[in-house]
Write an enzyme that holds these catalytic residues in place. Structure first.
Site, PDB file in Angstrom:
ATOM      1  N   ASN A  65       0.838  -1.246  -0.019  1.00 47.08           N
ATOM      2  CA  ASN A  65      -0.018   0.098   0.320  1.00 47.08           C
ATOM      3  C   ASN A  65       0.815   1.406   0.058  1.00 47.08           C
ATOM      4  O   ASN A  65       0.268   2.478   0.191  1.00 47.08           O
ATOM      5  CB  ASN A  65      -1.050  -0.065   1.181  1.00 47.08           C
ATOM      6  CG  ASN A  65      -1.900  -1.180   1.311  1.00 47.08           C
ATOM      7  OD1 ASN A  65      -1.461  -1.993   2.339  1.00 47.08           O
ATOM      8  ND2 ASN A  65      -2.289  -1.592   0.214  1.00 47.08           N
ATOM      9  N   ILE A 116       1.140   6.733  -1.043  1.00 49.47           N
ATOM     10  CA  ILE A 116       0.267   5.988  -0.008  1.00 49.47           C
ATOM     11  C   ILE A 116      -0.932   5.762  -0.309  1.00 49.47           C
ATOM     12  O   ILE A 116      -1.637   6.839  -0.736  1.00 49.47           O
ATOM     13  CB  ILE A 116       0.545   6.725   1.410  1.00 49.47           C
ATOM     14  CG1 ILE A 116       1.797   6.857   1.836  1.00 49.47           C
ATOM     15  CG2 ILE A 116      -0.393   5.966   2.657  1.00 49.47           C
ATOM     16  CD1 ILE A 116       2.049   7.876   3.063  1.00 49.47           C
ATOM     17  N   CYS A 117      -1.482   4.504  -0.263  1.00 45.06           N
ATOM     18  CA  CYS A 117      -3.242   4.308  -0.657  1.00 45.06           C
ATOM     19  C   CYS A 117      -3.621   4.066   0.909  1.00 45.06           C
ATOM     20  O   CYS A 117      -3.428   2.800   1.693  1.00 45.06           O
ATOM     21  CB  CYS A 117      -2.933   2.919  -1.244  1.00 45.06           C
ATOM     22  SG  CYS A 117      -4.838   2.474  -1.572  1.00 45.06           S
ATOM     23  N   LEU A 118      -4.331   4.732   1.521  1.00 48.61           N
ATOM     24  CA  LEU A 118      -5.052   5.020   2.505  1.00 48.61           C
ATOM     25  C   LEU A 118      -6.181   5.694   2.368  1.00 48.61           C
ATOM     26  O   LEU A 118      -6.280   6.848   2.133  1.00 48.61           O
ATOM     27  CB  LEU A 118      -4.261   5.655   3.831  1.00 48.61           C
ATOM     28  CG  LEU A 118      -4.940   5.474   5.301  1.00 48.61           C
ATOM     29  CD1 LEU A 118      -5.007   4.240   5.702  1.00 48.61           C
ATOM     30  CD2 LEU A 118      -4.005   6.206   6.165  1.00 48.61           C
ATOM     31  N   ARG A 169      -8.280  10.046   1.035  1.00 51.07           N
ATOM     32  CA  ARG A 169      -8.942  10.408  -0.432  1.00 51.07           C
ATOM     33  C   ARG A 169     -10.053  11.339  -0.258  1.00 51.07           C
ATOM     34  O   ARG A 169     -10.681  11.341   0.676  1.00 51.07           O
ATOM     35  CB  ARG A 169      -9.449   8.964  -0.983  1.00 51.07           C
ATOM     36  CG  ARG A 169      -8.592   7.737  -1.376  1.00 51.07           C
ATOM     37  CD  ARG A 169      -9.448   6.538  -1.894  1.00 51.07           C
ATOM     38  NE  ARG A 169      -8.621   5.386  -1.862  1.00 51.07           N
ATOM     39  CZ  ARG A 169      -8.932   4.338  -1.933  1.00 51.07           C
ATOM     40  NH1 ARG A 169     -10.123   4.023  -1.635  1.00 51.07           N
ATOM     41  NH2 ARG A 169      -8.185   3.251  -2.008  1.00 51.07           N
TER      42      ARG A 169
END
Length: 243
Positions: A107, A114-116, A120
């Site tokens: 992630n 960063i993918c959180l 978003r």
């Protein structure tokens, strides 16, 4: 923190002398700073034991760094540095976060993206950013990326996720390699490299890093082979009993 709080207090006292034509940008900065004064105090009181926040300039609470040192899982004993910037439009928009430490993570990309979900700005599933969220949510979310929110099924770093699914043992070795690499890179920094002691330490750690990763891979491989042998033996015994 006290410096900014004092500054805001003075601003409150001088409100009557302000021109009515103040720009929206100035007004928004003031709202952000007021929110951050409260949120940073709340954050410091509820900071996870595995996290440490540092503010290079106490007058700029909108820019700080977070160090996460997981105490369990693949990333245990590592230290991962994040840079957090809170934009002027906060809290209508989320903070901007980047990982400064090179890491092998499904992630987090090697470039620090960063993918959180809570970071978003627009999310159709309702898990994205909302004005009701605070810095505490962001910090706890980043901390959870190494435990509860570690997600191999919806990756940002596809190579890391596929590596884990294809060969868990080599994936773990790669994670450890990156963790040791962080320390080795630190010792390669010009400030550290000037010291002969640190140069020797860097060379020693490079060797240890290589040997340790090799050892871990062999142990994990032998363990997997042993489990496979036990499974095949049990399967044959069961087949014999039935037929």
């Amino acid at each position: 923190m006290l410096t900014l709080a004092s500054k805001l207090k003075k601003e409150d006292g001088g409100k009557t002398g302000r021109a009515s034509g103040a720009s929206d940008s100035t007004h928004r900065v003031s709202i952000r700073d007021r929110l951050l004064t409260k949120e940073v105090a709340e954050l410091e009181a509820n900071l996870p034991s595995t996290c440490k926040a540092s503010f290079p300039d106490e007058d700029k609470l909108h820019h700080f760094q977070l160090a996460v040192s997981p105490d369990e899982g693949y990333y245990q004993s590592g230290r991962f540095q994040f840079e957090i910037d809170v934009p002027e439009a906060y809290n209508m928009v989320p903070p901007k976060v980047r990982c400064l430490t090179r890491i092998w993570h499904p992630n987090i990309t090697e470039n620090g993206e960063i993918c959180l979900s809570l970071l978003r700005e627009h999310s159709i599933d309702g898990t994205g950013w909302a004005p009701t969220r605070t810095l505490k949510d962001v910090v706890w979310g980043l901390n959870s990326l190494f435990t509860d929110l570690l997600n191999f099924d919806d990756p940002l770093n596809i190579d890391a996720a596929e590596h884990h699914l294809r060969d868990k043992v080599r994936h773990v070795v790669q994670v450890i390699w990156y963790k040791f690499g962080t320390l080795v890179n630190y010792l390669q920094h010009p400030r550290c490299a000037r010291s002969p002691h640190n140069t020797s330490l860097w060379l020693s750690l490079t060797y240890v890093k290589h040997r340790l990763c090799t050892l871990i891979y062999h142990i994990a491989f032998l363990k997997s082979s042993l489990y496979l042998c036990i499974y095949e033996t049990a399967k044959k015994s069961l087949f014999t009993l039935i037929y």
